[in-house]
Design a protein around this motif. Structure first.
Motif, mmCIF file in Angstrom:
data_model
loop_
_atom_site.group_PDB
_atom_site.id
_atom_site.type_symbol
_atom_site.label_atom_id
_atom_site.label_comp_id
_atom_site.label_asym_id
_atom_site.label_seq_id
_atom_site.Cartn_x
_atom_site.Cartn_y
_atom_site.Cartn_z
ATOM 1 N N SER A 19 0.851 -1.183 0.000
ATOM 2 C CA SER A 19 0.000 0.000 0.000
ATOM 3 C C SER A 19 0.889 1.236 0.000
ATOM 4 C CB SER A 19 -0.891 -0.019 1.240
ATOM 5 O OG SER A 19 -1.705 1.117 1.259
ATOM 6 N N GLU A 23 -5.955 3.853 -1.667
ATOM 7 C CA GLU A 23 -6.137 2.630 -2.444
ATOM 8 C C GLU A 23 -5.016 2.401 -3.463
ATOM 9 O OE1 GLU A 23 -8.468 0.274 -2.001
ATOM 10 O OE2 GLU A 23 -9.168 1.414 -0.288
ATOM 11 N N ASP A 24 -4.022 3.258 -3.477
ATOM 12 C CA ASP A 24 -2.901 3.114 -4.402
ATOM 13 C C ASP A 24 -1.869 2.157 -3.824
ATOM 14 O OD1 ASP A 24 -4.235 5.031 -5.821
ATOM 15 O OD2 ASP A 24 -2.793 6.632 -5.428
ATOM 16 N N GLN A 39 -6.696 2.306 -7.997
ATOM 17 C CA GLN A 39 -8.117 2.142 -8.229
ATOM 18 C C GLN A 39 -8.539 3.262 -9.171
ATOM 19 O OE1 GLN A 39 -10.759 1.958 -4.836
ATOM 20 N NE2 GLN A 39 -12.024 0.533 -5.983
ATOM 21 N N GLU A 41 -10.510 5.965 -10.955
ATOM 22 C CA GLU A 41 -11.598 6.835 -10.512
ATOM 23 C C GLU A 41 -12.534 7.235 -11.634
ATOM 24 O OE1 GLU A 41 -10.160 10.131 -8.276
ATOM 25 O OE2 GLU A 41 -8.955 8.871 -6.966
ATOM 26 N N GLY A 46 -14.845 -0.080 -8.783
ATOM 27 C CA GLY A 46 -14.198 -1.363 -8.587
ATOM 28 C C GLY A 46 -13.159 -1.719 -9.625
ATOM 29 N N GLU A 47 -12.987 -0.894 -10.648
ATOM 30 C CA GLU A 47 -11.983 -1.209 -11.659
ATOM 31 C C GLU A 47 -10.609 -0.744 -11.176
ATOM 32 O OE1 GLU A 47 -12.387 -1.475 -16.213
ATOM 33 O OE2 GLU A 47 -11.836 0.601 -15.774
ATOM 34 N N TRP A 48 -9.589 -1.560 -11.470
ATOM 35 C CA TRP A 48 -8.227 -1.282 -11.061
ATOM 36 C C TRP A 48 -7.335 -1.167 -12.285
ATOM 37 C CZ3 TRP A 48 -6.705 -0.737 -5.931
ATOM 38 C CH2 TRP A 48 -7.707 -1.000 -4.986
ATOM 39 N N TRP A 49 -6.375 -0.259 -12.224
ATOM 40 C CA TRP A 49 -5.431 -0.028 -13.307
ATOM 41 C C TRP A 49 -4.037 -0.382 -12.803
ATOM 42 C CZ3 TRP A 49 -1.601 3.973 -13.505
ATOM 43 C CH2 TRP A 49 -0.985 4.115 -14.748
ATOM 44 N N ARG A 67 -6.200 -2.932 -17.278
ATOM 45 C CA ARG A 67 -7.338 -2.621 -16.395
ATOM 46 C C ARG A 67 -7.992 -3.923 -15.999
ATOM 47 N NH1 ARG A 67 -8.814 2.641 -15.921
ATOM 48 N NH2 ARG A 67 -7.940 4.079 -17.431
ATOM 49 N N SER A 70 -10.698 -6.376 -10.428
ATOM 50 C CA SER A 70 -10.400 -6.499 -8.999
ATOM 51 C C SER A 70 -8.923 -6.215 -8.743
ATOM 52 C CB SER A 70 -10.731 -7.909 -8.501
ATOM 53 O OG SER A 70 -9.807 -8.851 -9.021
ATOM 54 N N PHE A 71 -8.638 -5.883 -7.493
ATOM 55 C CA PHE A 71 -7.252 -5.657 -7.092
ATOM 56 C C PHE A 71 -6.432 -6.935 -7.265
ATOM 57 C CE2 PHE A 71 -4.054 -5.957 -3.672
ATOM 58 C CZ PHE A 71 -3.189 -4.980 -4.123
#
Length: 114
Positions: A19, A23-24, A39, A41, A46-49, A67, A70-71
């Motif tokens: 972490s 959330e980064d 995460q 924005e 809920g999409e993660w990059w 993309r 989920s994490f």
């Protein structure tokens, strides 16, 4: 700053994802920043990059962004891309390029390996 590093120096080092802020998350190998997981924005909730930003991926022809829903999926894809890059780098006869910032070498709290 562009570094030239021996891929052998990374061969036995784990990819650490920890972490960073909110959330980064940051991905590191032996104190070098390898990439990010954020995460997104401006996309569906809920999409993660993820992005592989340390290793120079152009010559290796490995994906360096993605993309995911989920994490956990983003973490797996980032780790897979890094593994592909490292496999390529280890086949090279010369040092390889790694993009770094002076902050990459700051002491950070320990984190779990991927």
């Amino acid at each position: 700053m562009l570094l030239q590093i021996s891929p052998l120096s990374l061969a036995d080092r784990p990819l650490i994802i920890r972490s960073f802020a909110g959330e980064d998350h940051v991905a590191e190998v032996d104190g070098l920043r390898a990439g990010w997981i954020l995460q997104a924005e401006s996309t569906p909730v809920g999409e993660w990059w993820w992005s592989l930003t340390g290793p120079s991926c152009a010559l290796a022809r490995v994906p360096n962004t993605g993309r995911c829903p989920s994490f956990e999926k983003a973490k797996a894809e980032l780790a897979a891309a890094y593994s592909l890059w490292l496999e390529w780098a280890l086949r090279q006869q010369n040092p390889v390029s790694w993009y770094s910032r002076s902050r990459d070498h700051q002491v950070a709290p320990p984190a779990a390996a991927v």
